[in-house]
Design a protein around this motif. Structure first.
Motif, PDB file in Angstrom:
ATOM      1  N   THR A 156       2.054  -2.037  -0.965  1.00 30.99           N
ATOM      2  CA  THR A 156       1.179  -2.307  -2.091  1.00 30.99           C
ATOM      3  C   THR A 156       0.450  -1.034  -2.490  1.00 30.99           C
ATOM      4  OG1 THR A 156      -0.749  -3.582  -2.839  1.00 30.99           O
ATOM      5  CG2 THR A 156      -0.612  -3.069  -0.504  1.00 30.99           C
ATOM      6  N   LEU A 157       0.179  -0.881  -3.780  1.00 28.56           N
ATOM      7  CA  LEU A 157      -0.535   0.301  -4.264  1.00 28.56           C
ATOM      8  C   LEU A 157      -1.968   0.343  -3.763  1.00 28.56           C
ATOM      9  CD1 LEU A 157       0.717   0.415  -7.974  1.00 28.56           C
ATOM     10  CD2 LEU A 157       1.506   1.778  -6.036  1.00 28.56           C
ATOM     11  N   LEU A 158      -2.481  -0.832  -3.381  1.00 27.26           N
ATOM     12  CA  LEU A 158      -3.851  -0.861  -2.879  1.00 27.26           C
ATOM     13  C   LEU A 158      -3.992  -0.066  -1.587  1.00 27.26           C
ATOM     14  CD1 LEU A 158      -4.727  -4.613  -3.546  1.00 27.26           C
ATOM     15  CD2 LEU A 158      -5.370  -2.615  -4.906  1.00 27.26           C
ATOM     16  N   CYS A 159      -2.840   0.160  -0.890  1.00 31.00           N
ATOM     17  CA  CYS A 159      -2.877   0.970   0.340  1.00 31.00           C
ATOM     18  C   CYS A 159      -2.129   2.284   0.159  1.00 31.00           C
ATOM     19  CB  CYS A 159      -2.276   0.190   1.503  1.00 31.00           C
ATOM     20  SG  CYS A 159      -3.186  -1.304   1.963  1.00 31.00           S
ATOM     21  N   SER A 160      -0.976   2.257  -0.524  1.00 30.58           N
ATOM     22  CA  SER A 160      -0.168   3.473  -0.635  1.00 30.58           C
ATOM     23  C   SER A 160      -0.815   4.518  -1.538  1.00 30.58           C
ATOM     24  CB  SER A 160       1.228   3.127  -1.164  1.00 30.58           C
ATOM     25  OG  SER A 160       1.136   2.525  -2.451  1.00 30.58           O
ATOM     26  N   CYS A 161      -1.760   4.114  -2.384  1.00 31.09           N
ATOM     27  CA  CYS A 161      -2.434   5.093  -3.231  1.00 31.09           C
ATOM     28  C   CYS A 161      -3.476   5.905  -2.472  1.00 31.09           C
ATOM     29  CB  CYS A 161      -3.110   4.381  -4.417  1.00 31.09           C
ATOM     30  SG  CYS A 161      -1.934   3.848  -5.705  1.00 31.09           S
ATOM     31  N   CYS A 162      -3.861   5.405  -1.277  1.00 35.56           N
ATOM     32  CA  CYS A 162      -4.859   6.139  -0.490  1.00 35.56           C
ATOM     33  C   CYS A 162      -4.226   7.403   0.081  1.00 35.56           C
ATOM     34  CB  CYS A 162      -5.408   5.264   0.631  1.00 35.56           C
ATOM     35  SG  CYS A 162      -6.435   3.900   0.028  1.00 35.56           S
ATOM     36  N   PRO A 163      -4.978   8.492   0.236  1.00 32.54           N
ATOM     37  CA  PRO A 163      -4.404   9.780   0.658  1.00 32.54           C
ATOM     38  C   PRO A 163      -3.906   9.788   2.094  1.00 32.54           C
ATOM     39  CG  PRO A 163      -6.806   9.921   0.574  1.00 32.54           C
ATOM     40  CD  PRO A 163      -6.443   8.600  -0.017  1.00 32.54           C
ATOM     41  N   GLN A 164      -4.388   8.883   2.980  1.00 33.96           N
ATOM     42  CA  GLN A 164      -3.995   8.884   4.398  1.00 33.96           C
ATOM     43  C   GLN A 164      -3.445   7.513   4.788  1.00 33.96           C
ATOM     44  OE1 GLN A 164      -7.225  10.100   6.874  1.00 33.96           O
ATOM     45  NE2 GLN A 164      -7.543  12.049   5.826  1.00 33.96           N
ATOM     46  N   LEU A 165      -2.462   7.537   5.699  1.00 30.51           N
ATOM     47  CA  LEU A 165      -1.925   6.281   6.217  1.00 30.51           C
ATOM     48  C   LEU A 165      -2.975   5.580   7.054  1.00 30.51           C
ATOM     49  CD1 LEU A 165       1.667   7.418   7.308  1.00 30.51           C
ATOM     50  CD2 LEU A 165       0.980   6.311   5.179  1.00 30.51           C
ATOM     51  N   GLY A 166      -2.987   4.255   6.961  1.00 25.94           N
ATOM     52  CA  GLY A 166      -3.975   3.476   7.701  1.00 25.94           C
ATOM     53  C   GLY A 166      -5.204   3.174   6.880  1.00 25.94           C
ATOM     54  N   LEU A 167      -5.264   3.679   5.629  1.00 29.66           N
ATOM     55  CA  LEU A 167      -6.399   3.432   4.745  1.00 29.66           C
ATOM     56  C   LEU A 167      -5.963   2.562   3.572  1.00 29.66           C
ATOM     57  CD1 LEU A 167      -7.964   7.018   4.568  1.00 29.66           C
ATOM     58  CD2 LEU A 167      -8.513   5.170   6.168  1.00 29.66           C
ATOM     59  N   CYS A 168      -6.854   1.709   3.117  1.00 29.52           N
ATOM     60  CA  CYS A 168      -6.628   0.878   1.937  1.00 29.52           C
ATOM     61  C   CYS A 168      -7.907   0.871   1.112  1.00 29.52           C
ATOM     62  CB  CYS A 168      -6.230  -0.542   2.321  1.00 29.52           C
ATOM     63  SG  CYS A 168      -4.581  -0.667   3.073  1.00 29.52           S
ATOM     64  N   LEU A 169      -7.746   0.424  -0.144  1.00 31.05           N
ATOM     65  CA  LEU A 169      -8.928   0.409  -1.013  1.00 31.05           C
ATOM     66  C   LEU A 169     -10.019  -0.497  -0.467  1.00 31.05           C
ATOM     67  CD1 LEU A 169      -7.315   0.412  -4.563  1.00 31.05           C
ATOM     68  CD2 LEU A 169      -8.433   2.295  -3.380  1.00 31.05           C
ATOM     69  N   PHE A 170      -9.606  -1.585   0.184  1.00 31.26           N
ATOM     70  CA  PHE A 170     -10.574  -2.463   0.842  1.00 31.26           C
ATOM     71  C   PHE A 170      -9.846  -3.152   1.995  1.00 31.26           C
ATOM     72  CE2 PHE A 170      -8.642  -4.658  -2.689  1.00 31.26           C
ATOM     73  CZ  PHE A 170      -8.260  -5.893  -2.180  1.00 31.26           C
ATOM     74  N   PRO A 171     -10.541  -3.553   3.084  1.00 33.52           N
ATOM     75  CA  PRO A 171      -9.876  -4.095   4.280  1.00 33.52           C
ATOM     76  C   PRO A 171      -9.003  -5.304   4.000  1.00 33.52           C
ATOM     77  CG  PRO A 171     -12.147  -3.562   4.765  1.00 33.52           C
ATOM     78  CD  PRO A 171     -11.987  -3.415   3.281  1.00 33.52           C
TER      79      PRO A 171
END
Length: 344
Positions: free
Chosen positions: A77-92
């Protein structure tokens, strides 16, 4: 105020369009596969385009957060893949929760871990696994439940990977036993992993504290099944075997309490008198006759010694005083002549 309403509506439609563009796959990404019993539609990810990049730029990636414990990074999902680091998402809430049988104790992780042997997890999004309770076991990884021990087996510890068989003398008649029970008095379990106990057979007994049935001791008996103790053979009876009824004592024998065989007096010379033996009349007569003969012999010897006290000495010394020589000649000389020496 009337002029701001259209602007708000336009902004709302734009936000909905951006979200739909992030979560809705394009029609070109769908492929059709023919199966034996029907047709399955499988989504195929489309190549990243400039639209994806433009969509990611619409998010404020500085607000990305680490996936909470019990969840993992969702790169679909873009909500996670758009974040610069793996393991991060826009919100939990955009992270994937761990499935049953898996857990994740740390935050910001890319995958969940399977529960190890002896542990399980039966709901999603867990930061830990639960140990198998006593009476159950699990010998697989990633399990969502534990298996109960079968009857005849037990598990006394938590997080067990196997169950142990009940030892001899104990049993378990149901599943999920945390410990085996000792067979009650009068019964035993001859084999391990027993589900039930068998009663002691006649001639044997077992106290509650004992493990196996014991043979009744000498002079006791037990003719019933499943008894805790044996009975002492009664008086005037004897018990040759512990698994038969007491036998009446013969009239010419005596059997005190606890007898395993009748007691007889010595034949001819003794006879029964109550609980003991006494001399028979024949034995008494023989003793009287023998005593009289012995007394008579002693009397005769004493009288003879008193009548001729010196005679015995003379008779005993006579062979030494009298020496007879045989008649005859030796070398021309009579046998009774004295030897004569020639003088040389």
């Amino acid at each position: 105020m009337d002029r701001l309403d259209p602007l708000l509506l336009i902004s709302a439609f734009c936000f909905v369009g951006v979200v739909l563009s992030q979560t809705t796959p394009t029609p070109a990404a769908l492929t059709t596969t023919l199966l034996e019993n029907g047709t399955a539609v499988t989504p195929t990810p489309a190549p990243v385009s400039t639209s994806t990049t433009s969509s990611c730029s619409a998010f404020n990636t500085s607000t990305c957060e680490s996936c909470a414990p019990g969840s993992q990074y969702d790169n679909g999902t873009l909500l996670c893949s758009c974040c610069p680091q793996l393991g991060l998402c826009l919100f939990p809430g955009a992270c994937l929760p761990c499935t049953i049988g898996f857990y994740q104790p740390l935050s910001g992780q890319q995958q969940c871990l399977p529960c190890r042997q002896g542990f399980y997890m039966n709901f999603t999004g867990s930061p830990l696994c639960l140990p198998c309770p006593a009476g159950s076991f699990n010998n697989n990884t990633g399990a969502d439940r534990c298996a109960s021990c079968s009857p005849g087996f037990f598990s006394s510890l938590h997080s067990s990977t196997s169950c142990s068989p009940c030892a001899q003398g104990s049993f378990c008649n149901s599943s999920g036993c945390s410990q085996c029970q000792t067979c009650p008095g009068g019964s035993e379990a001859l084999q391990s992993a027993a589900r039930v106990c068998t009663p002691c057979r006649p001639g044997m007994h077992k106290a509650p504290r004992q493990t196996m049935c014991q043979i009744c001791g000498s002079g006791s008996f037990q003719i019933h099944w499943g008894q805790e103790n044996c009975d002492v053979c009664p008086e005037d009876h004897y018990c040759p075997s512990p698994d038969v009824n007491p036998i009446r004592c013969p009239s010419d024998a005596f059997c005190p309490q606890g007898s395993s065989a009748p007691g007889y007096c010595m034949e001819t010379f003794f006879r029964k008198a109550g609980d003991t033996c006494e001399l028979a009349p024949v034995t008494i007569a023989l003793l009287v006759i023998g005593g009289g003969v012995a007394l008579l012999f002693i009397t005769l010897m004493v009288l003879r010694k008193m009548r001729d006290p010196d005679g015995e000495l003379t008779v005993s010394r006579a062979p030494l005083l009298r020496k007879e020589r045989p008649q005859g000649r030796y070398y021309g000389i009579p046998g009774d002549a004295e030897p004569v020496y020639a003088g040389w």
